[in-house]
Write a protein that holds these residues in place. Structure first.
Motif, PDB file in Angstrom:
ATOM      1  N   VAL A  19       0.831  -1.206   0.000  1.00  0.00           N
ATOM      2  CA  VAL A  19       0.000   0.000   0.000  1.00  0.00           C
ATOM      3  C   VAL A  19       0.865   1.256   0.000  1.00  0.00           C
ATOM      4  O   VAL A  19       0.536   2.248  -0.651  1.00  0.00           O
ATOM      5  CB  VAL A  19      -1.019  -0.025   1.167  1.00  0.00           C
ATOM      6  CG1 VAL A  19      -0.344   0.108   2.516  1.00  0.00           C
ATOM      7  CG2 VAL A  19      -2.077   1.020   0.988  1.00  0.00           C
ATOM      8  N   GLU A  20       1.991   1.228   0.710  1.00  0.00           N
ATOM      9  CA  GLU A  20       2.893   2.383   0.740  1.00  0.00           C
ATOM     10  C   GLU A  20       3.589   2.565  -0.613  1.00  0.00           C
ATOM     11  O   GLU A  20       3.726   3.678  -1.100  1.00  0.00           O
ATOM     12  CB  GLU A  20       3.931   2.223   1.841  1.00  0.00           C
ATOM     13  CG  GLU A  20       3.345   2.266   3.233  1.00  0.00           C
ATOM     14  CD  GLU A  20       4.327   1.786   4.281  1.00  0.00           C
ATOM     15  OE1 GLU A  20       5.242   1.002   3.957  1.00  0.00           O
ATOM     16  OE2 GLU A  20       4.164   2.200   5.435  1.00  0.00           O
ATOM     17  N   ALA A  21       4.055   1.460  -1.185  1.00  0.00           N
ATOM     18  CA  ALA A  21       4.714   1.536  -2.494  1.00  0.00           C
ATOM     19  C   ALA A  21       3.740   2.070  -3.536  1.00  0.00           C
ATOM     20  O   ALA A  21       4.091   2.925  -4.350  1.00  0.00           O
ATOM     21  CB  ALA A  21       5.226   0.162  -2.912  1.00  0.00           C
ATOM     22  N   ARG A  22       2.513   1.591  -3.509  1.00  0.00           N
ATOM     23  CA  ARG A  22       1.497   2.048  -4.457  1.00  0.00           C
ATOM     24  C   ARG A  22       1.278   3.555  -4.317  1.00  0.00           C
ATOM     25  O   ARG A  22       1.263   4.291  -5.301  1.00  0.00           O
ATOM     26  CB  ARG A  22       0.193   1.287  -4.225  1.00  0.00           C
ATOM     27  CG  ARG A  22      -0.929   1.706  -5.122  1.00  0.00           C
ATOM     28  CD  ARG A  22      -2.205   0.891  -4.817  1.00  0.00           C
ATOM     29  NE  ARG A  22      -3.305   1.359  -5.582  1.00  0.00           N
ATOM     30  CZ  ARG A  22      -3.535   1.079  -6.858  1.00  0.00           C
ATOM     31  NH1 ARG A  22      -2.694   0.295  -7.506  1.00  0.00           N
ATOM     32  NH2 ARG A  22      -4.570   1.564  -7.493  1.00  0.00           N
ATOM     33  N   ARG A  23       1.138   4.018  -3.089  1.00  0.00           N
ATOM     34  CA  ARG A  23       0.910   5.437  -2.851  1.00  0.00           C
ATOM     35  C   ARG A  23       2.079   6.271  -3.367  1.00  0.00           C
ATOM     36  O   ARG A  23       1.886   7.276  -4.042  1.00  0.00           O
ATOM     37  CB  ARG A  23       0.702   5.679  -1.350  1.00  0.00           C
ATOM     38  CG  ARG A  23       0.417   7.131  -0.985  1.00  0.00           C
ATOM     39  CD  ARG A  23       0.212   7.311   0.511  1.00  0.00           C
ATOM     40  NE  ARG A  23       1.269   6.762   1.338  1.00  0.00           N
ATOM     41  CZ  ARG A  23       2.448   7.363   1.561  1.00  0.00           C
ATOM     42  NH1 ARG A  23       2.704   8.518   1.020  1.00  0.00           N
ATOM     43  NH2 ARG A  23       3.349   6.797   2.339  1.00  0.00           N
ATOM     44  N   LEU A  24       3.301   5.847  -3.074  1.00  0.00           N
ATOM     45  CA  LEU A  24       4.481   6.591  -3.511  1.00  0.00           C
ATOM     46  C   LEU A  24       4.643   6.579  -5.026  1.00  0.00           C
ATOM     47  O   LEU A  24       4.922   7.611  -5.640  1.00  0.00           O
ATOM     48  CB  LEU A  24       5.737   6.022  -2.845  1.00  0.00           C
ATOM     49  CG  LEU A  24       5.844   6.232  -1.341  1.00  0.00           C
ATOM     50  CD1 LEU A  24       6.996   5.423  -0.770  1.00  0.00           C
ATOM     51  CD2 LEU A  24       6.026   7.705  -1.019  1.00  0.00           C
ATOM     52  N   LEU A  26       2.347   6.071  -7.366  1.00  0.00           N
ATOM     53  CA  LEU A  26       1.293   6.787  -8.080  1.00  0.00           C
ATOM     54  C   LEU A  26       1.372   8.300  -7.899  1.00  0.00           C
ATOM     55  O   LEU A  26       0.705   9.044  -8.617  1.00  0.00           O
ATOM     56  CB  LEU A  26      -0.085   6.252  -7.671  1.00  0.00           C
ATOM     57  CG  LEU A  26      -0.359   4.827  -8.150  1.00  0.00           C
ATOM     58  CD1 LEU A  26      -1.701   4.344  -7.627  1.00  0.00           C
ATOM     59  CD2 LEU A  26      -0.285   4.725  -9.666  1.00  0.00           C
ATOM     60  N   LYS A  27       2.205   8.763  -6.973  1.00  0.00           N
ATOM     61  CA  LYS A  27       2.439  10.206  -6.825  1.00  0.00           C
ATOM     62  C   LYS A  27       3.377  10.728  -7.911  1.00  0.00           C
ATOM     63  O   LYS A  27       3.435  11.927  -8.160  1.00  0.00           O
ATOM     64  CB  LYS A  27       3.061  10.519  -5.466  1.00  0.00           C
ATOM     65  CG  LYS A  27       2.075  10.597  -4.338  1.00  0.00           C
ATOM     66  CD  LYS A  27       2.802  11.047  -3.082  1.00  0.00           C
ATOM     67  CE  LYS A  27       1.830  11.294  -1.956  1.00  0.00           C
ATOM     68  NZ  LYS A  27       2.522  11.760  -0.745  1.00  0.00           N
ATOM     69  N   LEU A  28       4.154   9.827  -8.516  1.00  0.00           N
ATOM     70  CA  LEU A  28       5.102  10.243  -9.542  1.00  0.00           C
ATOM     71  C   LEU A  28       4.366  10.678 -10.805  1.00  0.00           C
ATOM     72  O   LEU A  28       3.356  10.081 -11.177  1.00  0.00           O
ATOM     73  CB  LEU A  28       6.066   9.094  -9.871  1.00  0.00           C
ATOM     74  CG  LEU A  28       6.957   8.626  -8.736  1.00  0.00           C
ATOM     75  CD1 LEU A  28       7.701   7.364  -9.135  1.00  0.00           C
ATOM     76  CD2 LEU A  28       7.940   9.724  -8.349  1.00  0.00           C
ATOM     77  N   PRO A  29       4.879  11.701 -11.506  1.00  0.00           N
ATOM     78  CA  PRO A  29       4.224  12.153 -12.726  1.00  0.00           C
ATOM     79  C   PRO A  29       4.192  11.049 -13.791  1.00  0.00           C
ATOM     80  O   PRO A  29       5.166  10.318 -13.946  1.00  0.00           O
ATOM     81  CB  PRO A  29       5.078  13.324 -13.204  1.00  0.00           C
ATOM     82  CG  PRO A  29       6.114  13.562 -12.173  1.00  0.00           C
ATOM     83  CD  PRO A  29       6.067  12.458 -11.178  1.00  0.00           C
ATOM     84  N   LYS A  30       3.089  10.925 -14.475  1.00  0.00           N
ATOM     85  CA  LYS A  30       2.896  10.006 -15.604  1.00  0.00           C
ATOM     86  C   LYS A  30       2.948   8.533 -15.225  1.00  0.00           C
ATOM     87  O   LYS A  30       3.092   7.673 -16.070  1.00  0.00           O
ATOM     88  CB  LYS A  30       3.897  10.304 -16.716  1.00  0.00           C
ATOM     89  CG  LYS A  30       3.769  11.711 -17.261  1.00  0.00           C
ATOM     90  CD  LYS A  30       4.751  11.952 -18.370  1.00  0.00           C
ATOM     91  CE  LYS A  30       4.622  13.390 -18.848  1.00  0.00           C
ATOM     92  NZ  LYS A  30       5.574  13.707 -19.889  1.00  0.00           N
ATOM     93  N   VAL A  31       2.848   8.214 -13.918  1.00  0.00           N
ATOM     94  CA  VAL A  31       2.809   6.818 -13.475  1.00  0.00           C
ATOM     95  C   VAL A  31       1.358   6.432 -13.229  1.00  0.00           C
ATOM     96  O   VAL A  31       0.611   7.154 -12.584  1.00  0.00           O
ATOM     97  CB  VAL A  31       3.653   6.601 -12.202  1.00  0.00           C
ATOM     98  CG1 VAL A  31       3.455   5.189 -11.646  1.00  0.00           C
ATOM     99  CG2 VAL A  31       5.127   6.841 -12.494  1.00  0.00           C
ATOM    100  N   THR A  32       0.965   5.288 -13.791  1.00  0.00           N
ATOM    101  CA  THR A  32      -0.391   4.780 -13.627  1.00  0.00           C
ATOM    102  C   THR A  32      -0.334   3.324 -13.172  1.00  0.00           C
ATOM    103  O   THR A  32       0.680   2.649 -13.340  1.00  0.00           O
ATOM    104  CB  THR A  32      -1.183   4.846 -14.953  1.00  0.00           C
ATOM    105  OG1 THR A  32      -0.492   4.072 -15.943  1.00  0.00           O
ATOM    106  CG2 THR A  32      -1.339   6.277 -15.437  1.00  0.00           C
ATOM    107  N   ALA A  33      -1.427   2.860 -12.606  1.00  0.00           N
ATOM    108  CA  ALA A  33      -1.539   1.449 -12.223  1.00  0.00           C
ATOM    109  C   ALA A  33      -1.887   0.650 -13.473  1.00  0.00           C
ATOM    110  O   ALA A  33      -2.637   1.114 -14.327  1.00  0.00           O
ATOM    111  CB  ALA A  33      -2.606   1.276 -11.155  1.00  0.00           C
TER     112      ALA A  33
END
Length: 85
Positions: A19-24, A26-33
């Motif tokens: 959950v922490e890795a996902r949050r970090l 997805l905060k990066l520009p142009k990064v999507t799941a």
């Protein structure tokens, strides 16, 4: 009254939770799941950047160069490793 026994220091957990890795990430520009090889992953401009494998215990990262990998492994051989894949 009995004397207090010294307590061993608590073991420090290593790593980062999914959950922490996902949050970090997805905060990066142009990064999507997204998905890669059927597993949840994170894409940068539609290309693989990172993802979890091994029942969410290993975070796989796409690095720019082999030198980047070597530097990370020198920092902590127990945390960073590579496979032949």
């Amino acid at each position: 009254m009995t004397p207090r026994q010294p307590q061993a220091p608590k073991a420090r957990t290593r790593g980062v939770r999914v959950v922490e890795a996902r949050r970090l990430l997805l905060k990066l520009p142009k990064v999507t799941a997204g998905r890669s090889y059927g597993m949840p992953s994170f894409l940068l401009n539609g290309r693989f950047l990172a993802g979890f494998c091994d029942d969410s215990t290993v975070l796989v990262l796409q690095l720019a160069t082999i030198s980047d990998r070597d530097v990370m492994m020198e920092l902590d051989l127990h945390a960073f490793f590579f496979t032949e894949h």
